[in-house]
Design a protein around this motif. Structure first.
Motif, PDB file in Angstrom:
ATOM      1  N   GLN A  92      -4.772  -3.559   4.313  1.00 30.68           N
ATOM      2  CA  GLN A  92      -3.883  -2.668   5.194  1.00 30.68           C
ATOM      3  C   GLN A  92      -4.121  -3.363   6.553  1.00 30.68           C
ATOM      4  OE1 GLN A  92      -5.531   1.016   3.625  1.00 30.68           O
ATOM      5  NE2 GLN A  92      -3.583   2.024   4.169  1.00 30.68           N
ATOM      6  N   LYS A  96       1.233  -3.149   7.126  1.00 30.05           N
ATOM      7  CA  LYS A  96       1.652  -3.622   5.638  1.00 30.05           C
ATOM      8  C   LYS A  96       0.443  -3.330   4.836  1.00 30.05           C
ATOM      9  CE  LYS A  96       5.478  -5.662   7.368  1.00 30.05           C
ATOM     10  NZ  LYS A  96       6.962  -5.423   6.656  1.00 30.05           N
ATOM     11  N   THR A  98      -0.881  -5.168   1.353  1.00 30.17           N
ATOM     12  CA  THR A  98      -1.042  -6.330   0.502  1.00 30.17           C
ATOM     13  C   THR A  98      -1.766  -6.170  -0.567  1.00 30.17           C
ATOM     14  OG1 THR A  98      -0.268  -7.728   2.544  1.00 30.17           O
ATOM     15  CG2 THR A  98      -1.355  -8.958   0.652  1.00 30.17           C
ATOM     16  N   ASP A 128       5.224   0.910  -1.777  1.00 34.27           N
ATOM     17  CA  ASP A 128       5.059   0.339  -0.264  1.00 34.27           C
ATOM     18  C   ASP A 128       4.277  -0.663  -0.123  1.00 34.27           C
ATOM     19  OD1 ASP A 128       6.031   2.789   0.352  1.00 34.27           O
ATOM     20  OD2 ASP A 128       4.102   3.891   0.324  1.00 34.27           O
ATOM     21  N   SER A 130       4.157  -4.471   0.227  1.00 37.76           N
ATOM     22  CA  SER A 130       4.998  -5.618   0.480  1.00 37.76           C
ATOM     23  C   SER A 130       4.675  -6.918   0.116  1.00 37.76           C
ATOM     24  CB  SER A 130       5.095  -5.658   2.133  1.00 37.76           C
ATOM     25  OG  SER A 130       3.605  -5.855   2.519  1.00 37.76           O
ATOM     26  N   THR A 131       3.441  -7.278  -0.212  1.00 36.21           N
ATOM     27  CA  THR A 131       3.183  -8.695  -0.642  1.00 36.21           C
ATOM     28  C   THR A 131       2.102  -8.644  -1.837  1.00 36.21           C
ATOM     29  OG1 THR A 131       3.453  -9.490   1.416  1.00 36.21           O
ATOM     30  CG2 THR A 131       2.479 -10.788   0.045  1.00 36.21           C
TER      31      THR A 131
END
Length: 316
Positions: A92, A96, A98, A128, A130-131
């Motif tokens: 985190q 974001k 990841t 939630d 993102s990557t």
């Protein structure tokens, strides 16, 4: 009986009866397997995905079984089989979320597959993410990205993969020429990534791919196996992926080659180079297959090394 006498005395005093204590059934499992810590301003959460039991015979390709058993005994571990654990990282920063690797999903051993329950217990939701960054394409790292029925687990996540790993596993000629025992692995890569192949983002080692995350080539375990240097301010950590399997075997004996290492000599050279570097620089490390929460430090110890686990803390 003392219990009956106590109840009678309680009744005589006009007090409500208190039944005697009853034996409790032992709990059937552990508390949720997640652990948070920080590297600078970055918050990491280790997410456990259970384990798979592996017989010791044949596990280390270039060591005698007696020596492997001796190493296991020295670490107070079973001399019959090794419980290989799986621990991913959620990162985190900057609002974001990841992930680095995704665990076994619903395709692993019966004793694995705890990842999603632990992920949710840590307060996260798959939507939630993102990557998702992948270190390499072995099934225990990628199968959590897509379930057996084809369901995409992280609907809003971009997939990022090492270009050398993609080039190897997505090559039809290499798949057709592979030994029969490896064809399932090639098929698994296509099952996971095929539906999103055109959107997968490939990266090269040595260049920052997200703030504070820089991939470093670590070949041998697989052709494109990658580790990640994480940095925030003056704080640094090396996410070692599968540079070693269990530290009791491969940190203490870095020249040993696990059966999963596709190129044993290259994997050993990579392992020794990385362990030398993080021990000299006193960098915190995280390993995919170390005992949970799979983070600590590496100390030089003769011709090998020793993993020193972090001290557990309630503070983040």
């Amino acid at each position: 009986m003392a219990g009956a006498g106590a109840l009678a005395a309680t009744a005589a005093l006009g007090l409500p009866a208190v039944p005697p204590a009853q034996a409790q059934t032992p709990a059937g499992g552990q508390a949720p397997g997640f652990y948070r810590y920080k590297v600078g301003d970055i918050t990491l959460t280790a997410i456990n995905d259970g384990f798979a039991k592996r017989p010791l015979e044949g596990f280390v390709r270039n060591a005698e079984l007696s020596d492997v058993k001796k190493a296991m005994a020295g670490a107070f571990l079973s001399q019959d089989a090794l419980n290989i654990t799986f621990t991913t990282l959620a990162i985190q920063q900057g609002g974001k979320l990841t992930l680095i690797d995704t665990g076994n999903g619903d395709s692993g051993a019966p004793t694995s597959g705890t990842w999603m329950a632990n992920f949710r217990a840590a307060g996260f939701d798959p939507k939630d993410v993102s990557t998702v960054i992948f270190s390499h394409f072995h099934g225990d790292h990628i199968n959590g990205f897509r379930l057996k029925n084809g369901t995409a687990v992280f609907p809003n996540a971009e997939a990022m993969v090492p270009s050398a790993e993609w080039a190897f596993w997505m090559d039809d000629a290499k798949m057709n020429a592979a030994p029969e025992a490896m064809k399932g692995a090639f098929a698994g890569v296509r099952r996971v990534f095929g539906p999103v192949a055109k959107d997968v983002r490939q990266f090269e080692p040595g260049k920052e791919i997200l703030p504070g995350i820089t991939p470093i080539a670590a070949p041998g375990h697989t052709p494109g196996h990658t580790v990640f240097a994480l940095s925030s301010g003056d704080s640094r950590m090396m996410i070692m992926s599968d540079t070693t399997n269990h530290p009791a075997l491969f940190v203490r004996n870095p020249d040993w080659s696990a059966v999963f290492d596709m190129d044993g000599p290259q994997a050993a050279a990579t392992r020794r180079k990385l362990l030398d570097m993080v021990s000299a620089d006193r960098m915190q490390v995280a390993f995919y297959h170390a005992p949970f929460p799979a983070t600590g430090f590496i100390a030089k110890d003769g011709n090998g090394f020793e993993m020193v686990p972090v001290q557990w803390s309630p503070a983040i």
